[in-house]
Design a protein around this motif. Structure first.
Motif, PDB file in Angstrom:
ATOM      1  N   GLY A 222       0.826  -1.213   0.000  1.00 37.42           N
ATOM      2  CA  GLY A 222       0.000   0.000   0.000  1.00 37.42           C
ATOM      3  C   GLY A 222       0.852   1.251   0.000  1.00 37.42           C
ATOM      4  N   ASN A 223       1.922   1.225   0.792  1.00 36.00           N
ATOM      5  CA  ASN A 223       2.848   2.351   0.863  1.00 36.00           C
ATOM      6  C   ASN A 223       3.535   2.569  -0.479  1.00 36.00           C
ATOM      7  N   PHE A 224       3.959   1.474  -1.095  1.00 33.36           N
ATOM      8  CA  PHE A 224       4.643   1.533  -2.391  1.00 33.36           C
ATOM      9  C   PHE A 224       3.694   2.017  -3.484  1.00 33.36           C
ATOM     10  N   PHE A 225       2.436   1.600  -3.399  1.00 29.55           N
ATOM     11  CA  PHE A 225       1.427   2.030  -4.363  1.00 29.55           C
ATOM     12  C   PHE A 225       1.313   3.551  -4.371  1.00 29.55           C
ATOM     13  N   GLY A 226       1.235   4.134  -3.176  1.00 32.81           N
ATOM     14  CA  GLY A 226       1.149   5.590  -3.092  1.00 32.81           C
ATOM     15  C   GLY A 226       2.377   6.266  -3.655  1.00 32.81           C
ATOM     16  N   ASP A 227       3.514   5.628  -3.458  1.00 30.55           N
ATOM     17  CA  ASP A 227       4.781   6.230  -3.863  1.00 30.55           C
ATOM     18  C   ASP A 227       5.035   6.113  -5.361  1.00 30.55           C
ATOM     19  N   THR A 228       4.373   5.179  -6.022  1.00 29.68           N
ATOM     20  CA  THR A 228       4.692   4.917  -7.433  1.00 29.68           C
ATOM     21  C   THR A 228       3.554   5.212  -8.395  1.00 29.68           C
ATOM     22  N   VAL A 229       2.324   5.215  -7.913  1.00 32.10           N
ATOM     23  CA  VAL A 229       1.168   5.476  -8.777  1.00 32.10           C
ATOM     24  C   VAL A 229       0.725   6.917  -8.571  1.00 32.10           C
ATOM     25  N   GLU A 230       0.556   7.618  -9.646  1.00 30.28           N
ATOM     26  CA  GLU A 230       0.232   9.046  -9.559  1.00 30.28           C
ATOM     27  C   GLU A 230      -1.243   9.231  -9.214  1.00 30.28           C
ATOM     28  N   ILE A 231      -1.569   9.034  -7.930  1.00 28.51           N
ATOM     29  CA  ILE A 231      -2.955   9.186  -7.492  1.00 28.51           C
ATOM     30  C   ILE A 231      -3.216  10.579  -6.939  1.00 28.51           C
ATOM     31  N   LEU A 232      -2.175  11.217  -6.384  1.00 33.30           N
ATOM     32  CA  LEU A 232      -2.287  12.582  -5.866  1.00 33.30           C
ATOM     33  C   LEU A 232      -1.017  13.342  -6.216  1.00 33.30           C
ATOM     34  N   HIS A 233      -1.160  14.615  -6.388  1.00 33.64           N
ATOM     35  CA  HIS A 233      -0.001  15.440  -6.719  1.00 33.64           C
ATOM     36  C   HIS A 233       0.661  16.026  -5.474  1.00 33.64           C
ATOM     37  N   GLU A 234       0.081  15.733  -4.309  1.00 33.74           N
ATOM     38  CA  GLU A 234       0.666  16.246  -3.080  1.00 33.74           C
ATOM     39  C   GLU A 234       0.435  15.285  -1.925  1.00 33.74           C
ATOM     40  N   THR A 235       1.370  15.294  -0.980  1.00 32.36           N
ATOM     41  CA  THR A 235       1.224  14.569   0.273  1.00 32.36           C
ATOM     42  C   THR A 235       1.324  15.584   1.396  1.00 32.36           C
ATOM     43  N   TYR A 236       1.123  15.119   2.646  1.00 37.64           N
ATOM     44  CA  TYR A 236       1.012  16.059   3.762  1.00 37.64           C
ATOM     45  C   TYR A 236       1.903  15.633   4.915  1.00 37.64           C
TER      46      TYR A 236
END
Length: 228
Positions: free
Chosen positions: A209-223
């Motif tokens: 799940g962590n890797f998915f967020g890091d590699t798939v362009e689902i959001l242009h920003e994190t917090y």
């Protein structure tokens, strides 16, 4: 692909919601631990189903866990939600009204089939409503499918694999808010020390799940929330 822009925020409110068997309280507690170890102040609100042993997939069986965390002193678990994670259609129906306009909505699309929608009292699939996507930042992910793919080389049954979907979602939200995974890994290894194959599956799901967020362009920003 460029890295997502990191936005510094003073506080955030996150809510996990799903069926009582989805392990919502577990990942809520683990996300709280990750947040505490990262140094933020926090307040939590576990919320259990309205009925004991309510039928799975119905609004009466929805469980949730909310956390507000910040770089300043936090006194309440928060009111309006910045990020809402829903594991099924019933959870969406119960909790959508608390998500801020423009907030992040993470949806497990694998639990939005016709039967799921019927149990939740929907006449049509809310994910097909453009109004939803115009109001919120909707992230549709086939979480259960992603977990099975991550664990396809294990000897676990499909049912055992599906139980790890809460860890996958935790991994994604931990990526979104820059929370450390090490506390969850340590807890999981201890909790399932007598069943190392389950511990390994949950950890693999968490990291997927962590890797998915890091590699798939689902959001242009994190917090990121600084230490209190």
């Amino acid at each position: 692909m460029p890295d997502a822009v990191v936005q510094q925020v003073n506080r955030a409110v996150v809510r996990f919601a799903g069926d009582s068997g989805d392990g919502i309280q577990v990942i809520g507690s683990l996300f709280s631990t990750e947040t505490a170890i990262a140094g933020a102040d926090l307040a939590t609100l576990p919320n259990y189903p309205a009925e004991i042993r309510a039928p799975a997939g119905t609004t009466y069986g929805v469980s949730s866990f909310q956390i507000q965390f910040g770089s300043t002193e936090i006194f309440t678990p928060g009111d309006r939600v910045d990020t809402l994670v829903v594991f099924n259609a019933a959870a969406l129906k119960v909790h959508l009204e608390d998500l801020k306009p423009g907030g992040i909505l993470i949806v497990n699309t694998d639990s939005f089939g016709d039967r799921d929608l019927d149990k939740a009292g929907y006449d049509s699939n809310p994910l097909d409503d453009q109004t939803l996507k115009d109001t919120y930042r909707v992230i549709e992910v086939d979480i259960s499918t992603q977990v099975r793919r991550a664990l396809e080389d294990t000897e676990l049954s499909t049912k055992e694999k599906d139980r790890a979907k809460n860890f996958w979602a935790l991994g994604l939200v931990s990526w979104l808010y820059h929370r450390p995974l090490d506390p969850t890994v340590t807890w999981t290894e201890g909790k399932f020390s007598k069943r190392p194959e389950i511990a390994a599956a949950n950890i693999a799901s968490l990291k997927a799940g962590n890797f998915f967020g890091d590699t798939v362009e689902i959001l242009h920003e994190t917090y990121n929330v600084e230490k209190a």
